[in-house]
Design a protein around this motif. Sequence first.
Motif, PDB file in Angstrom:
ATOM      1  N   HIS A 264      13.726 -12.269 -13.563  1.00  0.00           N
ATOM      2  CA  HIS A 264      12.982 -11.941 -12.344  1.00  0.00           C
ATOM      3  C   HIS A 264      11.526 -12.424 -12.329  1.00  0.00           C
ATOM      4  O   HIS A 264      10.958 -12.643 -11.249  1.00  0.00           O
ATOM      5  CB  HIS A 264      13.042 -10.431 -12.063  1.00  0.00           C
ATOM      6  N   PRO A 265      10.845 -12.611 -13.495  1.00  0.00           N
ATOM      7  CA  PRO A 265       9.484 -13.145 -13.405  1.00  0.00           C
ATOM      8  C   PRO A 265       9.397 -14.527 -12.769  1.00  0.00           C
ATOM      9  O   PRO A 265       8.351 -14.901 -12.240  1.00  0.00           O
ATOM     10  CB  PRO A 265       9.023 -13.177 -14.872  1.00  0.00           C
ATOM     11  N   LEU A 266      10.489 -15.309 -12.792  1.00  0.00           N
ATOM     12  CA  LEU A 266      10.437 -16.644 -12.178  1.00  0.00           C
ATOM     13  C   LEU A 266      10.165 -16.557 -10.676  1.00  0.00           C
ATOM     14  O   LEU A 266       9.174 -17.143 -10.190  1.00  0.00           O
ATOM     15  CB  LEU A 266      11.719 -17.419 -12.478  1.00  0.00           C
ATOM     16  N   PRO A 267      10.979 -15.843  -9.882  1.00  0.00           N
ATOM     17  CA  PRO A 267      10.634 -15.732  -8.454  1.00  0.00           C
ATOM     18  C   PRO A 267       9.341 -14.953  -8.225  1.00  0.00           C
ATOM     19  O   PRO A 267       8.627 -15.213  -7.243  1.00  0.00           O
ATOM     20  CB  PRO A 267      11.844 -15.009  -7.849  1.00  0.00           C
ATOM     21  N   SER A 268       9.017 -14.035  -9.124  1.00  0.00           N
ATOM     22  CA  SER A 268       7.768 -13.287  -8.970  1.00  0.00           C
ATOM     23  C   SER A 268       6.559 -14.214  -9.092  1.00  0.00           C
ATOM     24  O   SER A 268       5.630 -14.171  -8.277  1.00  0.00           O
ATOM     25  CB  SER A 268       7.699 -12.178 -10.025  1.00  0.00           C
TER      26      SER A 268
END
Length: 424
Positions: A376-380
């Motif tokens: 999830h940190p990628l799209p964040s």
Amino acid sequence: MSPHPHQVDIARTIDAVWRMESARVIGGLTRIVRDVGLAEELAQDALVAALEKWPADGVPDNPGAWLMTTARNRAIDRLRHLKLREEKHVQVAWELEQLQEDVAARAEHLLDDTVGDDVLRLMFIACHPVLPQDSRVALTLRLLGGLETGEIARAFLANEATIAQRIVRAKRTLAEAGVPFEIPRREELPERLSAVLGVIYLVFNEGYAASSGDDWMRPALCEEAMRLGRVLAGLMPEEPEVHGLVALMELQASRLHARTGPDGEPVLLLQQDRSRWDRLLIGRGLEALERAQRLGGGAGFYALQAAIAACHARALAPEDTDWSRIVALYDALARLTQSPVVELNRAVAVSMAAGPEAALPLVDALLDEPKLSSYHPLPSVRGDLLFRLGRLHEARAEFERAAAMTGNARERGLLLARAARCHA
């Protein structure tokens, strides 16, 4: 009827003693009985005896030696009643019989000079490559952290029965594989030490940024990981990566109090009140980092991450951060690890050093990376860059996608709040 205050105090004392001494006792017993499962059972028997006797007799002057003496006596009793068919059991029983006569006189010396080696050996057994990663974590917390099965289950939001089975299977696997109670040979040490360090850092990370549940952090896990790291540093003072890991954990943990607001909501790094950072932990972390570098380990996996954390720790305000230095450190870390997660973190540093327009192509290049498909940190991160570039509609979609991917309720709330601020 509530317990008497004296009983409560004794119970707390016993709990504290167990957490401090259990690894030493189990390690010493494993050296004798050559079976980590049996050693833990005997140590638990000694704990039960302490719970029965100490409230009436008082806490002994050397509680660790008392536990060891009691456990050894239980071992003699246990082995006497076994049908001693195996040569190993016969030999162990004979050795324990030799200790029985003077065991009381030797109470002060039962945890002798070999205890450091015993704890170190116990670490390498708990993190043996023959075990899967989740079993290494559970067994490490059980044997070296003195945590009960229920505590481990709550810490990782797992079913207690599942954790119990995991621990039982791990001990059985070690016994069946005949894993020796020893420090690995020199040629085996790098891989085995890496496994130990990896487990400790995994425990720390789960405390620092909980992967699931309602809490943003679980500080008790961070404390436990730091304690294990400090123990390991004391036992292996010439290993630079051990000090690198301790430095990284101390520096990261220095921010714990500033990472949440009054209602427990997450506070991101650049918004944190740096006056709440723990300067004592920062000092200790910088000392450990200097030790790692002095030992020639400045380019190690943990030491490089600690050096990045040190850049933040030295900055009294966000605008004082040496982002160019952080990018250079991430360059070195990326060359070492070939990790897409490191590349993503490097892109964040680039965005701070050179602006979001320089970083967005780096993040876009990671969109098809299979290892980041559910990270999830990628799209964040991508949402943050798009927000800073004024592409609010796209940013909102990225924050919502990240929120749907995270298992942590607090982080989900933070991401949805960021999405809500993306009004075109």
